[in-house]
Motif scaffolding. Structure first.
Motif, short mmCIF file in Angstrom:
data_model
loop_
_atom_site.label_atom_id
_atom_site.label_comp_id
_atom_site.label_asym_id
_atom_site.label_seq_id
_atom_site.Cartn_x
_atom_site.Cartn_y
_atom_site.Cartn_z
N ASN A 16 20.50 -16.31 -47.26
CA ASN A 16 19.87 -15.42 -46.39
C ASN A 16 18.34 -16.21 -46.03
O ASN A 16 17.91 -15.98 -44.77
N SER A 20 17.55 -17.14 -42.00
CA SER A 20 16.71 -16.56 -41.34
C SER A 20 15.63 -17.29 -40.83
O SER A 20 14.85 -17.18 -39.66
N SER A 33 17.56 -7.86 -38.29
CA SER A 33 17.57 -6.72 -39.37
C SER A 33 18.63 -5.80 -38.86
O SER A 33 19.30 -5.08 -39.59
N ARG A 36 22.36 -6.86 -38.53
CA ARG A 36 22.67 -7.27 -40.24
C ARG A 36 23.20 -5.87 -40.86
O ARG A 36 24.25 -6.09 -41.33
N TRP A 37 22.67 -4.86 -40.45
CA TRP A 37 22.78 -3.62 -41.30
C TRP A 37 23.94 -2.72 -40.45
O TRP A 37 24.76 -2.06 -40.73
N THR A 78 14.00 -5.66 -45.65
CA THR A 78 14.61 -6.60 -44.72
C THR A 78 13.79 -6.92 -43.65
O THR A 78 13.70 -8.06 -42.97
N THR A 79 13.15 -5.82 -42.90
CA THR A 79 12.37 -6.09 -41.68
C THR A 79 11.08 -6.89 -41.87
O THR A 79 10.92 -7.90 -41.31
N TYR A 82 12.33 -10.68 -42.35
CA TYR A 82 12.49 -11.49 -41.14
C TYR A 82 11.38 -11.64 -40.38
O TYR A 82 11.28 -12.69 -39.78
N ILE A 193 15.29 1.47 -38.42
CA ILE A 193 14.97 0.27 -37.65
C ILE A 193 15.11 0.36 -36.20
O ILE A 193 14.80 -0.27 -35.40
N TYR A 197 13.92 -1.71 -32.93
CA TYR A 197 14.69 -2.75 -32.40
C TYR A 197 14.66 -2.67 -30.79
O TYR A 197 14.64 -3.42 -30.10
N SER A 225 24.16 -8.62 -47.50
CA SER A 225 24.04 -7.21 -47.51
C SER A 225 24.92 -6.36 -48.38
O SER A 225 24.63 -5.89 -49.46
#
Length: 295
Positions: A16, A20, A33, A36-37, A78-79, A82, A193, A197, A225
């Motif tokens: 990852n 990234s 992010s 991905r989720w 995660t956010t 990245y 998120i 986004y 994930s």
């Protein structure tokens, strides 16, 4: 078995990190992010539909815990990760992220009074030394030439968030199915998120759709994930945050191996030396006694 799960988790997360950074120009951070989720949640919903209905009362009972975990582990960590990889290198990120095991031990001690043996502290520091040796390429003087930038500070913040998330797994609700738990925190994280986004899209940042970006999102959704989170959550609940945390130090080692396999970078002596220190630290933290009894 928990230790094998932790090794695989470190491997998947190392991929990852590399992806990234390698794809940061093609996939904006919030897009990576979010997708991905989103993909991970789709996979989870396919395999957890029956669990979710049966586990809904558990969600309502432990809603506050689950929401906080989703905001920490899915949205926050995660956010920030990245975003950080937009500004820093994998080497710098590995250096800063290597403080995570120490932070996990500290949070475990501060929040839950978890006993940390001197041998465990020595193991954490020994594995940290292995990370530093690997990142410095066998020349410790090179560490003084590393300067922190905004990406490194973001990585440090992400490490603090992940350490808090991991320490809080000690209070994982009894009876909550692991897949249902991961699905719930994925939903919470995605909801957090999503507005950011949308703001990223409105600012003009778009994902470049091509086989490389699709494969990247597929990898981080499935392995970094779903699989990695299931493995990490299960292992930490089984052996505790303090004993699981040094396995994070395997990530720089696996990153080096991945670079050799996919980027044709040479495998050098300092890689082997650093790996030896890391594995020694993990062994010291995990086992003790004449019969190798687990801590």
């Amino acid at each position: 078995m928990p230790y094998f799960l932790l090794i695989l988790t470190a491997l998947f997360w190392a991929g990852n990190f590399v992806l990234s950074r390698g794809m940061h120009a093609a996939i904006p951070p919030l897009a990576l992010s979010f997708w991905r989720w989103a993909v991970a949640l789709l996979l989870l919903l396919i395999i957890t539909r029956q669990h979710l209905r049966a586990q809904w009362p558990m969600f309502r009972l432990h809603c506050r815990y689950i929401v906080v975990q989703g905001l920490l582990g899915v949205f926050g960590f995660t956010t920030l990760l990245y975003f950080a990889m937009q500004y820093t290198t994998v080497i710098n990120a590995g250096l800063v992220n290597s403080c995570t095991p120490v932070l996990i031990v500290l949070f475990s001690r501060l929040l839950y009074r978890e006993t940390v043996q001197p041998r465990q502290w020595c193991g954490v520091l020994l594995s940290l030394a292995g990370v530093l040796w690997t990142m410095a390429k066998g020349e410790l003087t090179a560490l003084w030439q590393v300067s922190l930038n905004q990406g490194d500070l973001l990585i440090l913040t992400a490490a603090v968030i992940w350490a808090l998330y991991s320490a809080r797994l000690k209070r994982y609700p009894h009876g909550l199915h692991p897949l249902a738990y991961l699905t719930f925190i994925s939903i919470i994280g995605l909801l957090a998120i999503f507005p950011f986004y949308l703001a990223e899209i409105q600012a003009g940042y778009r994902v470049a759709i091509n086989p490389a970006t699709v494969l990247t999102i597929g990898y981080v959704a499935l392995f970094a994930s779903v699989v990695a989170f299931i493995f990490w959550n299960a292992a930490v609940r089984a052996i505790g945050p303090a004993k699981a945390s040094p396995f994070v130090h395997l990530m720089p080692v696996f990153s080096a191996v991945l670079a050799v396999l996919f980027l044709d970078e040479p495998l050098t002596r300092y890689h082997a030396q650093g790996a030896a220190l890391i594995f020694s630290g993990i062994f010291m933290t995990t086992f003790h006694g004449r019969r190798g009894r687990t801590l």
